[in-house]
Motif scaffolding. Structure first.
Motif, mmCIF file in Angstrom:
data_model
loop_
_atom_site.group_PDB
_atom_site.id
_atom_site.type_symbol
_atom_site.label_atom_id
_atom_site.label_comp_id
_atom_site.label_asym_id
_atom_site.label_seq_id
_atom_site.Cartn_x
_atom_site.Cartn_y
_atom_site.Cartn_z
ATOM 1 N N LYS A 260 2.761 7.150 -10.173
ATOM 2 C CA LYS A 260 2.361 8.355 -9.425
ATOM 3 C C LYS A 260 1.646 9.360 -10.321
ATOM 4 O O LYS A 260 0.636 9.966 -9.921
ATOM 5 N N ARG B 89 -4.238 9.204 -4.578
ATOM 6 C CA ARG B 89 -2.957 9.333 -3.880
ATOM 7 C C ARG B 89 -2.324 7.964 -3.728
ATOM 8 O O ARG B 89 -3.015 6.931 -3.773
ATOM 9 N N GLU C 208 0.531 5.768 -1.284
ATOM 10 C CA GLU C 208 1.241 5.730 -0.012
ATOM 11 C C GLU C 208 2.242 4.582 -0.029
ATOM 12 O O GLU C 208 1.994 3.530 -0.639
ATOM 13 N N GLU D 180 4.941 2.235 2.452
ATOM 14 C CA GLU D 180 5.492 1.822 3.742
ATOM 15 C C GLU D 180 6.540 0.757 3.443
ATOM 16 O O GLU D 180 6.248 -0.235 2.776
ATOM 17 N N ARG E 262 0.178 1.471 -1.489
ATOM 18 C CA ARG E 262 -1.271 1.581 -1.356
ATOM 19 C C ARG E 262 -1.768 2.717 -2.253
ATOM 20 O O ARG E 262 -1.370 3.873 -2.092
#
Length: 594
Positions: free
Chosen positions: A565, A574, A576, A578, A588
């Motif tokens: 990160k 950025r 992401e 899930e 992602r």
């Protein structure tokens, strides 16, 4: 009246009449009364302008005269020089043509009439005018008459009628000028208020006050502006700003008085005017007012308009508008407009102060984060040296032929632990590097396909041990991201390493690289343990380990995703996530594309 004819037309854009209908109508009605009742063919009313000229504002009785005279400006000094030679008829001044020293060719408009053959006949070059003055005796305008209908110079009865009209014209002109001045004050105050509101977009108090000072000086016709801001949060925001940019040095007792008066005025929601021979308002005591007047006299200031600045219940400072001695007094309209601006400026200052506080907090947090990064790097370096020594001696011990099976088992355990500590130190050093905002990012085009292939090669042994299939979906051409190749490679390695570590045997891990619009997108999808919603909230926190027992059974430092990160954020990208427990996870990463 003839002297008015010799004036000049106004410059383009200069108004020749008041914008309000009552002022125009009042002057026109008086001029028409002179022509209809007093028996003159032409009457004109002029007013004194700021440039020292008389401007014709109303003309009655003759369309030709109206066309020639409306808007004409005549120097006041030139007219007064002629009036000094005139006969005094009460408010009226009569100058017979025989006293004139200039010829007919010098007049701009002279009626084409022949005088009667009588001793008291009116001559076209005669001048009959009434200077219109205010209560202080200041010339504010004139009422001029020409062409008496009977062709004679006015007698006593006619003069008495003209005297009445001159009195009415004087009151009308003074009222009209006052209304015009008031309208101008409101207009300028509105302009200043607009500029102050626009200054609210600024985030710096210095910028807000700099943008506002010029507008306030011009809008209120002030000779100077002082803005005093209070400091109530210990950030050093108390300052005194001057419209001239000069540092204003005030005695501590004067500053204390200003602070106390501003808070009292804010509670009362009023502005205060302080000037000699004027009673002090309810928020300023006699002693305070005397002290302020003494200060003003010492600094050559005639009067001040003192306005509190605030937002909600809080007084944030004060606004002081100054005027020089001999200048107009502050009006009630100006006081009300200043208080309104005090609200606007107060809100702008509150926003700026909040921004200053937040900026300082962010700076402090950045410094703390940098300190933490330095501390982590220092500890990691200090651990690295003794660990290298321990590793060297471990290799010497492992090469000894005299070791028993138990000894070799112990040394093997020590070796695994040493290797694990080396990984932790490497992660700590990387975290310190990418977490320090002062570390420069050396960005260049990087093909993500090549980084993914290297990550797959590094993870191939672990994938083979777990009987995992790693598939890669990539386009034929390069997918270029702008960044540091070594850091982005670490992102690929950590994501794929986590997928291999937490995916059960015999399942599939998918990697894809794509260009989407202005972004280069790396996607890593596994069929692993999955992550609970609660754990997802802390997933990128340093040293965080999942609450899932199956995940805790796998060794790890809890720094891998934190490093990912931090690197992604350093690259203005950025990440992401899930995930669903028992199903798998998708990470992602979206990075700025080249």
């Amino acid at each position: 009246m003839s002297r008015h004819h010799a004036g000049e037309r106004p410059d383009p854009g200069v108004p020749t009449a008041w914008s309000d209908a009552p002022s125009r109508d009042a002057l026109q009605l008086i001029a028409e009364g002179v022509t209809e009742v007093a028996g003159f063919g032409v009457a004109a009313i002029s007013v004194v302008r700021d440039d020292g000229r008389l401007e014709v504002m109303a003309v009655a009785g003759s369309d030709e005269a109206r066309d020639h005279l409306t808007g004409v400006r005549t120097p006041v000094a030139q007219l007064m020089a002629e009036i000094d030679k005139a006969d005094h008829w009460g408010l009226l001044r009569f100058l017979p043509h025989e006293k004139l020293e200039i010829g007919e060719e010098d007049w701009g408009w002279v009626p084409d009439v022949e005088p009667l053959d009588l001793p008291d006949a009116w001559h076209p070059m005669d001048l009959l005018i009434a200077p219109l003055r205010d209560q202080d005796g200041t010339l504010r305008g004139t009422l001029a008459m020409d062409l008496p209908r009977d062709g004679r110079r006015p007698g006593d009865a006619q003069r008495a009628v003209l005297q009445k009209y001159a009195e009415q014209a004087g009151r009308a002109v003074v009222n009209a000028l006052e209304r015009e001045e008031l309208a101008e004050q409101v207009r300028l105050a509105d302009a200043a208020r607009t500029i102050v509101r626009n200054a609210s977009a600024q985030r710096s108090m210095a910028a807000i006050l700099s943008d506002s000072s010029a507008a306030l000086t011009e809008g209120f016709r002030a000779s100077g502006v002082w803005i005093h801001t209070f400091d109530r949060d210990g950030l050093g925001t108390e300052s005194l700003y001057s419209s001239t940019g000069e540092t204003v040095e005030l005695l501590p007792e004067v500053v204390d008085l200003a602070r106390m008066s501003a808070r009292s005025a804010w509670r009362a929601q009023r502005s205060e005017v302080v000037a000699p021979d004027r009673p002090f308002g309810p928020t300023i005591s006699q002693e305070q007012g005397t002290q302020v007047l003494r200060f003003l006299a010492d600094h050559g200031i005639g009067s001040i308009l003192f306005t509190p600045l605030g937002a909600g219940p809080e007084c944030l400072g004060s606004l002081v508008l100054t005027r020089a001695p001999g200048t107009p007094e502050w009006s009630d309209v100006e006081s009300a407009a200043a208080l309104d601006i005090g609200h606007d400026l107060g809100r702008a200052l509150l926003n700026a102060r909040t921004f200053e506080r937040e900026r300082k907090l962010v700076h402090d947090l950045q410094e703390l984060d940098a300190y933490k990064s330095r501390l982590i790097a220092t500890v990691a370096h200090e651990l690295k040296t003794p660990l290298a020594v321990a590793s060297g001696h471990l290799e010497l011990l492992e090469s000894s032929p005299d070791l028993s099976a138990d000894d070799r088992s112990s040394l093997s355990f020590i070796g695994r632990s040493t290797h694990r500590m080396e990984l932790v130190i490497a992660d700590l050093l990387m975290l310190a590097r990418v977490g320090d905002h002062r570390t420069e990012l050396r960005a260049e085009p990087v093909d993500l396909r090549l980084l993914v292939r290297e990550a797959v090669e590094l993870a191939s042994l672990g994938a083979a041990r777990g009987d995992l299939t790693v598939s890669v979906d990539e386009p034929e051409g390069p997918v270029l991201a702008l960044g540091d190749a070594s850091e982005l490679e670490r992102v690929c390695v950590n994501l794929l390493g986590n997928a291999v570590k937490y995916t059960p045997r015999g399942r599939i891990i998918s990697l894809s690289v794509r260009r989407r619009g202005q972004e280069a997108v790396l996607t890593c999808t596994d069929q692993g343990l999955g992550i609970s919603p609660e754990d997802q909230e802390q997933l990128f926190t340093e040293f965080f380990r999942s609450s899932n027992p199956e995940a805790l059974a796998q060794p790890g430092t809890g720094l891998g995703l934190t490093i990912v990160k931090r690197i992604v954020e350093r690259h203005r990208g950025r990440i992401e996530v899930e995930s669903e427990l028992g199903v798998g996870s998708t990470f992602r990463v979206c990075l700025p594309a080249v």
